[in-house]
Design an enzyme around this catalytic site. Structure first.
Site, mmCIF file in Angstrom:
data_model
loop_
_atom_site.group_PDB
_atom_site.id
_atom_site.type_symbol
_atom_site.label_atom_id
_atom_site.label_comp_id
_atom_site.label_asym_id
_atom_site.label_seq_id
_atom_site.Cartn_x
_atom_site.Cartn_y
_atom_site.Cartn_z
ATOM 1 N N LYS A 1 0.478 5.594 -1.835
ATOM 2 C CA LYS A 1 0.425 6.613 -1.343
ATOM 3 C C LYS A 1 0.780 7.743 -2.351
ATOM 4 O O LYS A 1 1.760 7.794 -2.947
ATOM 5 C CB LYS A 1 1.242 6.829 -0.042
ATOM 6 C CG LYS A 1 0.892 5.972 1.206
ATOM 7 C CD LYS A 1 1.985 6.069 2.135
ATOM 8 C CE LYS A 1 1.652 4.995 3.146
ATOM 9 N NZ LYS A 1 0.729 5.277 4.171
ATOM 10 N N HIS B 1 0.770 -1.316 -0.096
ATOM 11 C CA HIS B 1 0.088 -0.093 0.136
ATOM 12 C C HIS B 1 0.670 1.190 -0.148
ATOM 13 O O HIS B 1 0.312 2.384 -0.399
ATOM 14 C CB HIS B 1 -0.978 -0.181 1.029
ATOM 15 C CG HIS B 1 -0.364 0.409 2.426
ATOM 16 N ND1 HIS B 1 0.250 -0.561 3.190
ATOM 17 C CD2 HIS B 1 -0.459 1.528 3.204
ATOM 18 C CE1 HIS B 1 0.583 0.117 4.489
ATOM 19 N NE2 HIS B 1 0.052 1.251 4.507
ATOM 20 N N HIS C 1 7.760 -2.006 2.501
ATOM 21 C CA HIS C 1 7.599 -0.670 2.171
ATOM 22 C C HIS C 1 9.060 0.078 2.040
ATOM 23 O O HIS C 1 9.189 0.858 1.274
ATOM 24 C CB HIS C 1 7.080 -0.056 3.433
ATOM 25 C CG HIS C 1 5.452 -0.604 3.663
ATOM 26 N ND1 HIS C 1 4.732 -1.504 2.766
ATOM 27 C CD2 HIS C 1 4.892 -0.970 5.052
ATOM 28 C CE1 HIS C 1 3.781 -2.037 3.120
ATOM 29 N NE2 HIS C 1 3.756 -1.873 4.653
ATOM 30 N N ASP D 1 7.584 -7.410 8.177
ATOM 31 C CA ASP D 1 6.221 -6.594 8.161
ATOM 32 C C ASP D 1 6.481 -5.141 7.221
ATOM 33 O O ASP D 1 5.706 -5.063 6.286
ATOM 34 C CB ASP D 1 5.883 -6.236 9.670
ATOM 35 C CG ASP D 1 4.553 -5.734 9.556
ATOM 36 O OD1 ASP D 1 3.775 -5.805 8.616
ATOM 37 O OD2 ASP D 1 4.325 -4.800 10.460
#
Ligand code: BG6
Length: 524
Positions: free
Chosen positions: A211, A207, A269, A264
């Site tokens: 952004k 995700h 990311h 995670d």
């Protein structure tokens, strides 16, 4: 809604016309969205509000269906109430009334376990009822796997076994990270998906890529002629990337106990941010050309051996502490976390990218939970100006730096030195800043809305590709393995701090320090 090709005058009326093409005039084809885990927390928080917003904004055709597939027993009516509750809790736009009746008609539900063949047969029949063939004579069906990673294989096998990808269907699959637990398992998972779907039908969600401020990294770098010529080892001293969170593991103790900070947020990311900052310009702004460049740079990241890991990587785990004046638990006291857990909640490292552009420029990365503040930012530190022209005070001169604020503040700021007024020769750091909110006072789509829309449009630019996923695992796998060999001394940072002392030390020994997200201009 603005239409394709709409010409918009820029705010200052400088005679330049902006062409808002691409996304603005887009309407989906008729489609069915099947959500596995349709009654789960993720669906409630993320998927349902995203579908609602896209529908409200006019992106969805009237002919679409959303079918929740999950274990809890529920009628279609019950599912619509669940959807309404989700919107009331998590949607920023009001729901209810006539509009709601119109929207809710698109939803239905199938109650079945993921291994239950009968459930997939019901789904096949339901798709026949709700989904008319499109112009191509095929039906567009999107399978959204909002399920724990372990459930993916059985769902994919059942999709194949129950004709849900037969020639009458144009399928797509959306999967959330993590994609595997390491490179080997990511490869196995990929083989499994590729046995049923083509790569162009696979939408792997990270995700962060949805952004606005992350998408902007590409635009900022490649749409301005003044920064890119400086974007290399000749002018850049080092790069700092932080993904700091104030929250702890919340109600996901069990997940985090299995996952830890590296799987995670680092493998995905943080590594994606490195790729966007460091990649070469693509030949065109097309999904695979962009993804090719990202993979190339990830492959150039130096894989660390044990000694490097011991010296250049730092792990940590939060203990009890205070956040905003409120006492909070340590990781080991969180629900569903073992009292002696050695899972790291903090990561910092010095990486090298072994390619022509970045040779010798360290990238300092940092991510963690329960840190002092929420802060995702990239700071590009330029080299010190070559000559010391300003007498003794030039020792204090701050080299230029460029900060890209991803969240919560969304900005770009350039720090530079100017003369401090007065008779002395005193250079003084000031900033030039661009704030998204001031420049664009418009409501923007959330990352999840944008990614769902891109999946409907069939645009893979903002989704991870398998080779990129595997390259990212190659970077972090040795770190995870090494850390498993040596027991840590946890907990080693109090909640509400900036992480363990080792993280500060990593930079201090080189005469550098981490950004704390506060202004770079300090009073003399
Ligand atoms: C998710 C992680 O991918 O990203 C969470 O699983 C983390 O642990 C979240 O909190 C952070 O996302 P954001 O958008 O709040 O920075």
């Amino acid at each position: 809604m603005l239409m394709q090709g709409t010409k918009v005058n820029p705010p200052e009326g400088e005679g330049v016309q902006l062409c808002l093409n691409d996304t603005l005039e887009f309407k989906t084809e008729p489609f069915a969205l099947v959500i596995f885990g349709g009654a789960g927390d993720y669906t409630r928080r993320m998927i349902v509000p995203s579908v609602y917003r896209l529908w409200q904004d006019g992106f969805l055709v009237s002919d679409f269906s959303v079918i929740g597939f999950g274990l809890p027993a529920m009628s279609d009516e019950g599912y619509r109430s669940y959807v309404l509750d989700s919107l009331q809790e998590f949607s920023e736009t009001p729901s209810g009334g006539e509009k709601w009746d119109e929207f809710s008609r698109h939803f239905s539900y199938i109650s079945a376990g993921f291994e239950n063949g009968e459930g997939y047969e019901t789904l096949y029949r339901r798709l026949g009822e709700v989904c008319a063939p499109g112009g191509s004579g095929r039906r567009e069906v999107i399978f959204y796997l909002a399920v724990p990673p372990g459930a993916a294989p059985v769902i994919i096998a059942n999709i194949a076994n129950h004709r849900l990808c037969d020639e009458s269907i144009e399928p797509k699959i959306i999967m959330e990270k993590p994609f595997g637990r390491d490179k080997a398992s990511a490869g196995v998972l990929n083989d499994l998906i590729l046995a049923v779907f083509r790569e162009s039908q696979i939408f792997r969600v990270d995700h962060y890529l949805g952004k606005e401020t992350v998408q902007n990294i590409r635009f900022f770098r490649f749409a301005n002629s003044i920064f890119e010529p400086l974007w290399d080892r000749k002018y850049i001293d080092h790069v700092e990337i932080t993904v700091a969170e104030r929250i702890g593991v919340e109600n996901r103790g069990a997940f985090y106990e299995e996952t830890g900070v590296v799987r995670d947020v680092v493998q995905n990311h943080l590594v994606q941010l490195v790729a966007l900052v460091a990649m070469e310009p693509p030949v065109r702004f097309e999904a695979d050309l962009i993804r090719d460049e990202k993979v190339k740079v990830l492959r150039a990241i130096r894989i660390m051996g044990k000694d490097d890991i011991d010296h250049l990587c730092v792990r940590g785990q939060y203990g009890p502490g205070e956040i905003g004046g409120v006492a909070v638990k340590g990781f080991r006291q969180e629900d569903q976390v073992a009292p002696g857990s050695n899972m790291p909640t903090f990561f910092a490292a010095k990486l090298h990218i072994d390619n022509w552009r970045w040779d010798g420029v360290p990238f300092f990365l940092r991510a963690g939970k329960r840190l002092d503040r929420r802060l995702t930012e990239i700071v590009v530190h330029f080299r010190q100006a070559p000559l010391k022209l300003f007498g003794r005070s030039c020792e204090k001169m701050k080299p230029n730096s460029l900060r890209l604020g991803v969240q919560p503040q969304e900005f770009i700021s350039l720090c530079m030195s100017v003369k401090y007024p007065g008779i002395g020769n005193t250079p003084y750091p000031v900033t030039m800043e661009f704030q998204y909110d001031n420049a664009f006072p418009v409501k923007r789509h959330s990352a999840h809305e944008r990614l769902l829309l891109d999946c409907l449009r069939g645009d893979l630019t903002l989704f991870a590709r398998q080779d990129g996923v595997e390259a990212a695992w190659s970077i972090v796998d040795p770190i995870i393995e090494r850390w498993q060999e040596i027991p840590p001394d946890f907990p080693d940072y109090p909640a509400g701090s900036w992480g363990p002392p080792g993280a500060e030390e990593l930079l201090r020994r080189e005469g550098r320090s981490w950004s704390t997200g506060t202004t770079t201009t300090v009073p003399l």
